[in-house]
Each structure stands twice: as structure tokens, then as C-alpha cells.
Design a protein around this motif. Structure first.
Motif, PDB file in Angstrom:
ATOM      1  N   ARG A  52      17.010 -45.252 -65.656  1.00  0.00           N
ATOM      2  CA  ARG A  52      17.820 -44.612 -64.796  1.00  0.00           C
ATOM      3  C   ARG A  52      19.376 -44.989 -65.493  1.00  0.00           C
ATOM      4  O   ARG A  52      20.133 -43.998 -65.904  1.00  0.00           O
ATOM      5  CB  ARG A  52      18.013 -44.935 -63.295  1.00  0.00           C
ATOM      6  CG  ARG A  52      16.923 -44.263 -62.679  1.00  0.00           C
ATOM      7  CD  ARG A  52      16.359 -45.128 -61.526  1.00  0.00           C
ATOM      8  NE  ARG A  52      14.987 -44.701 -61.194  1.00  0.00           N
ATOM      9  CZ  ARG A  52      13.865 -45.127 -61.711  1.00  0.00           C
ATOM     10  NH1 ARG A  52      14.063 -46.259 -62.480  1.00  0.00           N
ATOM     11  NH2 ARG A  52      12.736 -44.968 -61.378  1.00  0.00           N
ATOM     12  N   HIS A  81      18.491 -48.630 -57.127  1.00  0.00           N
ATOM     13  CA  HIS A  81      17.167 -48.551 -57.678  1.00  0.00           C
ATOM     14  C   HIS A  81      16.331 -50.013 -57.155  1.00  0.00           C
ATOM     15  O   HIS A  81      15.291 -49.970 -56.764  1.00  0.00           O
ATOM     16  CB  HIS A  81      16.694 -48.127 -59.133  1.00  0.00           C
ATOM     17  CG  HIS A  81      15.432 -48.097 -59.659  1.00  0.00           C
ATOM     18  ND1 HIS A  81      14.208 -47.504 -59.114  1.00  0.00           N
ATOM     19  CD2 HIS A  81      14.841 -48.939 -60.635  1.00  0.00           C
ATOM     20  CE1 HIS A  81      13.242 -48.134 -59.882  1.00  0.00           C
ATOM     21  NE2 HIS A  81      13.499 -48.668 -60.658  1.00  0.00           N
ATOM     22  N   LEU A 190      16.311 -39.904 -60.339  1.00  0.00           N
ATOM     23  CA  LEU A 190      16.424 -39.700 -61.599  1.00  0.00           C
ATOM     24  C   LEU A 190      17.558 -38.551 -61.997  1.00  0.00           C
ATOM     25  O   LEU A 190      18.287 -38.448 -62.752  1.00  0.00           O
ATOM     26  CB  LEU A 190      14.959 -39.122 -62.115  1.00  0.00           C
ATOM     27  CG  LEU A 190      13.879 -40.307 -62.334  1.00  0.00           C
ATOM     28  CD1 LEU A 190      12.694 -39.647 -62.469  1.00  0.00           C
ATOM     29  CD2 LEU A 190      14.375 -41.583 -63.344  1.00  0.00           C
ATOM     30  N   ALA A 193      20.949 -40.221 -61.718  1.00  0.00           N
ATOM     31  CA  ALA A 193      21.233 -40.934 -62.942  1.00  0.00           C
ATOM     32  C   ALA A 193      21.742 -39.672 -63.945  1.00  0.00           C
ATOM     33  O   ALA A 193      22.619 -39.807 -64.529  1.00  0.00           O
ATOM     34  CB  ALA A 193      19.906 -41.539 -63.450  1.00  0.00           C
TER      35      ALA A 193
END
Ligand code: GRG
Length: 298
Positions: A52, A81, A190, A193
Motif C-alpha cells: 500500500r 493496515h 488498496l 493507497a
């Protein structure tokens, strides 16, 4: 990325992120209770692929942004995370003894401290991101932190985890339920990110839209390969207990589609991810990321 190979570019991003995380730990020593700090950074420093934060830095750089702007966001996302992994491993959730090749947080620090280590990482992540936004007065950093909050939060990853627990107890679990779980549990972070990286560079709506579509396909691809690795992967390389899905009779992409069907679906998601960003320049890192995900062994 032009001159560096994918591995060299990733190693450079990982070095930047890990140096910044170490600086955050030094800055917080003396402020955070020592045992809590130790528990929080036990899991941060326990390795992990850092997918990420690498994506955040890569997208920022791809769009001509400053890595300095993206670094606090990349670190914040890695902290969020990591909190989710600590909480996911708890006996009341997935009950896992191994993570990132080492005993899980609660195995070392006890359940109560592991809950607090997760809470500490989640709140410190927002402190780090919002401090960067406040000190720089740059609205692009604030927009990235808001994106992280939305995707990681109640309507994002946490909803995915809640639906996952409901799915486990469901009498007739369906493919739609499975897709909802992973859209949120896996793909949202994701997407955070990728999109947060783009926001730090001031990307326009058209670019953000392409990147959101890319991220959703990447999330699906990542989850299918995770399910395939749970069924067929190498425990040493993965650093966590494998074969749990089958043992628990869990609905996964492998039980839904079979090994070959899951592989075909992963290939299709990879192709759609590539198509989503086909108009973007300098997207080599993003293309390489999904290609490698398809054949990953960890
Ligand atoms: C407890 C709120 C809460 C959420 C938990 C992330 C998560 C949600 C659970 C972890 C279990 C799992 C299989 C999640 C799907 C996403 C996934 C495969 C996460 C692991 O990410 P990697 O492989 O891990 O990037 P590393 O250790 O490399 O960072």
C-alpha cells in the motif's frame, strides 16, 4: 521508475517508508506508554510487503507530485493496515497465531494489549496524516487523509470485516456476499493507497476515476491470489498459517470457482486493471504491480 527496475523502485519506496516509520517511533518514544509503543511497533517492524505505501508513493511520483507530501499518507496507510492485521488475528476474529513470519501480536503481548496496539496505530495514523496536512496547509494532503479515512473506516474496510463475520455464519453464502466482503475488506485499502497518492499530486477527476477502476480490479485480483495461496501456497513464504479457509469451510474464490476458475478470474481482473489505466502516461509501476500480483508467491 524510467531508469529503475520495478524491484529497485519498490526497494527505494520501502526504504523511504521504513525510515519514516522509524522516525515516527523515535518521535513518539516518551509520549506513548513504553509497552504500548513496543506492541504497536512489533507489528509495524515485523516485515510485510508494504504494497500500500509503495503504491501511494509510486502514484504520487507518476503524476509529478512531491514524495514529501505523500510520505506521511503512505505511513498512515501502513499503520492502518497493520492495525487491521493485529485485530484480524485476535481469537475473537480470525484467531491466527502467526503473522508476517512471527507470532501474532496477541501471542506476544496478550489480547488486551493487542487491542490497544491496534487502536494506537489507527489513531496515530490519523495524527501523522493530519499533522502533515495542518503543518503544510496543503489541501492536497488533507484530501488524501480524508480518502484514507473513508476507505479504512466504518463504510470501508470495517464494513468488509463485519460482512465477513456475517458470511461465516450464513446458511447459504452467495458469490455476491463474497464480492461485497472483499470489495471492502481488501480492495478499499488498496484504493485508498492508489487514490490518496494521486490526491497528494493534485490529480484531476478523470485520472482519479481511472485509478479507482484500476484499484477495484487490483483488489479482486489480490484477494483471489490470496485465496489461491491459502489453498496451494508455501507457509514459510507467506509467513502465516495456510489452509485455514478449507479447514473452516469458508466460502472463498477457490471454493466458489475452483482452482482453475479462480486463476481465470484473476487473469481477467488483471486484464481489466490494465485496461482501466491504458490512457495514463508513466503507468509502468502500476502495470508491473498487477502483473506481478498474478504470479505472486507471498
Ligand atoms: C479488523 C477492521 C479489521 C479489518 C481486518 C485486512 C483485514 C481486515 C484482515 C486481514 C485478513 C485478510 C485475508 C484480509 C484481506 C486482505 C489481505 C490479504 C491482507 C493482507 O495484506 P498483505 O498480504 O499483508 O499486503 P502484508 O503483511 O504483506 O502487509
Amino acid at each position: 521508475m524510467d531508469r529503475l527496475s520495478y524491484e529497485e523502485a519498490s526497494a527505494r519506496y520501502v526504504r523511504l517508508v521504513e525510515a519514516e516509520l522509524a522516525a515516527i517511533r523515535r518521535r513518539e518514544a516518551g509520549r506513548i506508554h513504553p509497552r504500548l509503543l513496543e506492541a504497536m511497533f512489533y507489528s509495524i517492524e515485523g516485515g510485510g510487503k508494504r504494497i500500500r505505501p509503495c503504491l501511494t508513493l509510486a502514484v504520487c511520483e507518476m503524476l509529478g507530485g512531491s514524495l514529501q507530501n505523500a510520505l506521511p499518507i503512505a505511513c498512515g496507510l501502513e499503520m492502518i493496515h497493520t492495525y487491521s492485521l493485529i485485530h484480524d488475528d485476535l481469537p475473537c476474529m480470525d484467531d491466527d497465531d502467526m503473522r508476517r513470519g512471527r507470532p501474532s501480536n496477541h501471542k506476544v503481548f496478550g489480547e488486551a494489549e493487542a487491542v490497544l496496539a491496534g487502536d494506537g496505530l489507527l489513531s496515530l495514523a490519523f495524527e501523522v496524516m493530519l499533522r502533515a496536512a495542518a503543518e503544510s496547509k496543503d489541501p492536497r494532503i488533507l484530501a488524501a487523509a480524508y480518502e484514507a479515512a473513508q476507505r479504512a473506516g466504518a463504510a470501508g474496510m470495517v464494513s468488509g470485516q463485519s460482512a465477513d463475520m456475517e458470511l461465516e455464519g450464513a446458511v447459504n453464502p452467495t458469490g455476491d456476499m463474497l464480492r461485497y466482503v472483499h470489495r471492502h475488506k481488501t480492495a478499499d485499502m488498496l484504493e485508498a493507497a492508489v487514490v490518496a497518492g494521486a490526491l497528494t499530486a493534485g490529480a484531476d477527476a478523470g485520472v482519479l476515476e481511472k485509478l479507482r477502476r484500476y484499484s477495484a480490479e487490483m483488489g479482486l485480483l489480490f484477494q483471489i491470489t490470496d485465496d489461491l495461496l491459502d489453498a496451494t501456497g508455501d507457509q514459510e513464504l507467506m509467513g502465516k498459517t495456510l489452509g485455514k479457509d478449507a479447514k473452516q469451510g469458508k466460502l472463498t474464490y477457490v471454493t466458489l470457482l475452483g482452482i482453475d476458475g479462480a486463476k481465470r478470474e484473476a487473469e481477467a481482473a488483471e486484464r481489466r486493471a490494465e485496461e482501466a489505466i491504458s490512457g495514463l502516461e508513466n503507468a509502468d509501476y502500476l502495470l508491473q504491480t498487477v502483473r506481478r500480483m498474478l504470479t505472486r508467491s507471498r
